[in-house]
Design a protein around this motif. Structure first.
Motif, short mmCIF file in Angstrom:
data_model
loop_
_atom_site.label_atom_id
_atom_site.label_comp_id
_atom_site.label_asym_id
_atom_site.label_seq_id
_atom_site.Cartn_x
_atom_site.Cartn_y
_atom_site.Cartn_z
N ARG A 315 0.81 -1.36 -0.09
CA ARG A 315 -0.11 0.03 -0.13
C ARG A 315 0.88 1.38 0.16
O ARG A 315 0.49 2.17 -0.50
CB ARG A 315 -0.71 -0.04 1.32
CG ARG A 315 -2.15 -1.05 1.10
CD ARG A 315 -2.93 -0.86 2.10
NE ARG A 315 -2.52 -0.81 3.44
CZ ARG A 315 -2.42 -2.02 4.16
NH1 ARG A 315 -2.84 -3.07 3.58
NH2 ARG A 315 -1.73 -2.28 5.54
N SER A 316 1.99 1.21 0.80
CA SER A 316 2.94 2.45 0.78
C SER A 316 3.38 2.63 -0.66
O SER A 316 3.88 3.93 -0.87
CB SER A 316 3.86 2.06 1.56
OG SER A 316 4.92 1.16 1.22
N VAL A 317 3.54 1.80 -1.58
CA VAL A 317 4.25 2.22 -2.71
C VAL A 317 2.95 1.97 -3.96
O VAL A 317 3.20 2.03 -5.13
CB VAL A 317 5.05 1.15 -3.34
CG1 VAL A 317 6.35 1.48 -2.38
CG2 VAL A 317 4.85 -0.29 -3.42
N ASP A 318 1.72 1.99 -3.38
CA ASP A 318 0.67 2.08 -4.27
C ASP A 318 0.63 0.79 -5.30
O ASP A 318 0.45 1.13 -6.49
CB ASP A 318 0.52 3.31 -4.95
CG ASP A 318 -1.21 3.45 -5.69
OD1 ASP A 318 -1.94 2.77 -5.11
OD2 ASP A 318 -1.16 4.36 -6.72
N TYR A 319 0.90 -0.07 -4.91
CA TYR A 319 1.15 -1.59 -5.81
C TYR A 319 -0.29 -1.81 -6.36
O TYR A 319 -1.09 -2.06 -5.61
CB TYR A 319 1.66 -2.58 -4.89
CG TYR A 319 2.11 -3.78 -5.93
CD1 TYR A 319 3.20 -3.98 -6.64
CD2 TYR A 319 1.40 -4.82 -5.72
CE1 TYR A 319 3.45 -5.11 -7.35
CE2 TYR A 319 1.23 -6.04 -6.52
CZ TYR A 319 2.27 -6.16 -7.24
OH TYR A 319 2.86 -7.25 -8.27
N ARG A 320 -0.22 -2.30 -7.60
CA ARG A 320 -1.39 -2.81 -8.20
C ARG A 320 -1.21 -4.19 -8.53
O ARG A 320 -0.26 -4.61 -9.31
CB ARG A 320 -1.77 -1.93 -9.33
CG ARG A 320 -2.45 -0.73 -8.98
CD ARG A 320 -3.56 -0.75 -8.17
NE ARG A 320 -4.15 0.80 -7.92
CZ ARG A 320 -4.06 1.37 -6.96
NH1 ARG A 320 -3.35 0.77 -6.03
NH2 ARG A 320 -4.47 2.49 -6.66
N PRO A 321 -2.07 -5.18 -8.10
CA PRO A 321 -1.58 -6.83 -8.47
C PRO A 321 -1.76 -6.66 -10.01
O PRO A 321 -2.37 -6.18 -10.93
CB PRO A 321 -2.98 -7.51 -8.15
CG PRO A 321 -3.37 -6.63 -6.71
CD PRO A 321 -3.16 -5.43 -7.39
#
Length: 322
Positions: A315-321
């Motif tokens: 979440r801290s790097v706004d990761y998208r699956p």
């Protein structure tokens, strides 16, 4: 091999037991131990140890099936879709717990849809560099990557692997912006590193430390709270300038949801006993693996904490699956 930009976001020799335990389930069929990773990896070694102990202690017929692909999802799905009768088990690693956080096609909940049976071993991660590169320290790597980002990339053994999360954290902490290259396992990634196709890799000590003997690979630091007795000259990542940078891969076994508790409990007790066996401990030490002896309840709490930590990082790097 797939290039990605910076993402936002052998058998163990044991003495034959004097007596065999009675199995918690009828053993009229072959037990399949499915490993979602290729032969030769730490996951595979733990799968074969599990199959061996099922045979030695319970008199079962057990075979290992390497069902690779989809960053571990192919083999995991095979277990998820199997009857919960004790005849299909999953031997996998850290990836299993975080798969739904990194893979959009992973629609299962590891805490709800799988029964954890045992966590058996762990291995701290090690950062290694191609022997063709001149940099000798983590600080030198960071400086060079910041100065010439197009010259740098880093291998990850698989999406969702501990190495993937560690690399995301390394980029987040250092601003190095390393381009991540995803592989289908540690060995292919290590092979490319040795050949100079990719300069960096953070992965488990099981594979990294033995690879440093011929000069094609140099270890830079270990992501552990203290130095390893097997590599006492190797600094920790904290000593290299990144305090708190601690990551490990770990290995365990699961069964489909609904597998009777008696079966799960027996496999847990079997593997705890295995991880106290002097012959196994000697073997694990040589492979830079640390034994784990935990109850099912303890492992559930551990996995819940791992999922929480991974989720917070992503979440801290706004990761998208993917």
């Amino acid at each position: 091999m797939k290039r990605r930009g910076m993402i936002a976001g052998g058998a163990v020799l044991l003495a034959a037991p004097a007596l065999r335990a009675q199995a918690a389930w009828p053993l009229g069929r072959t037990i399949r131990v499915i490993c979602p990773w290729p032969p030769g990896a730490a996951n595979d070694a733990m799968a074969r140890l599990l199959a061996q102990r099922l045979q030695e202690k319970l008199g079962a017929t057990a075979v290992v099936e390497n069902r690779t692909g989809g960053a571990g999802l192919v083999g995991t799905n095979a277990v998820l879709q199997s009857p919960p009768d004790g005849y299909t088990l999953l031997a996998s690693a850290f990836n299993t717990a975080v798969m739904p956080l990194v893979l959009k096609n992973a629609s299962f909940d590891p805490e709800r849809d799988l029964e954890i049976m045992a966590r058996v071993a762990q291995a701290p991660l090690v950062m290694v560099i191609s022997g063709a590169r001149p940099e000798r320290t983590v600080a030198e790597v960071i400086a060079a990557a910041r100065a010439r980002p197009k010259d740098w990339s880093i291998a990850i053994s698989s999406l969702g692997a501990a190495s993937h999360l560690a690399t995301i954290e390394f980029n987040r902490r250092t601003g190095a912006g390393l381009d991540m290259i995803s592989y289908r396992g540690t060995q292919p990634a290590l092979t490319d590193l040795m050949g100079g196709a990719v300069p960096l890799l953070i992965d488990n000590s099981f594979a990294m430390l033995p690879a440093t003997g011929d000069g094609k690979v140099r270890a830079l630091a270990i992501a552990a709270p203290r130095r390893s007795p097997l590599a006492p000259d190797l600094p920790t990542m904290a000593e290299a300038g990144l305090p708190g940078f601690e990551f490990q891969s770990w290995y365990g076994s699961w069964a489909p949801r609904g597998t009777p508790a008696a079966i799960c409990d027996q496999v847990n007790a079997l593997m705890q006993d295995t991880m106290r066996d002097p012959a196994v401990l000697q073997r694990l030490s040589g492979q830079v693996l640390e034994p784990v002896t935990e109850s099912i309840a303890e492992t559930r709490r551990f996995i819940a904490a791992e999922i929480e930590r991974a989720g917070a990082l992503l979440r801290s790097v706004d990761y998208r699956p993917e």
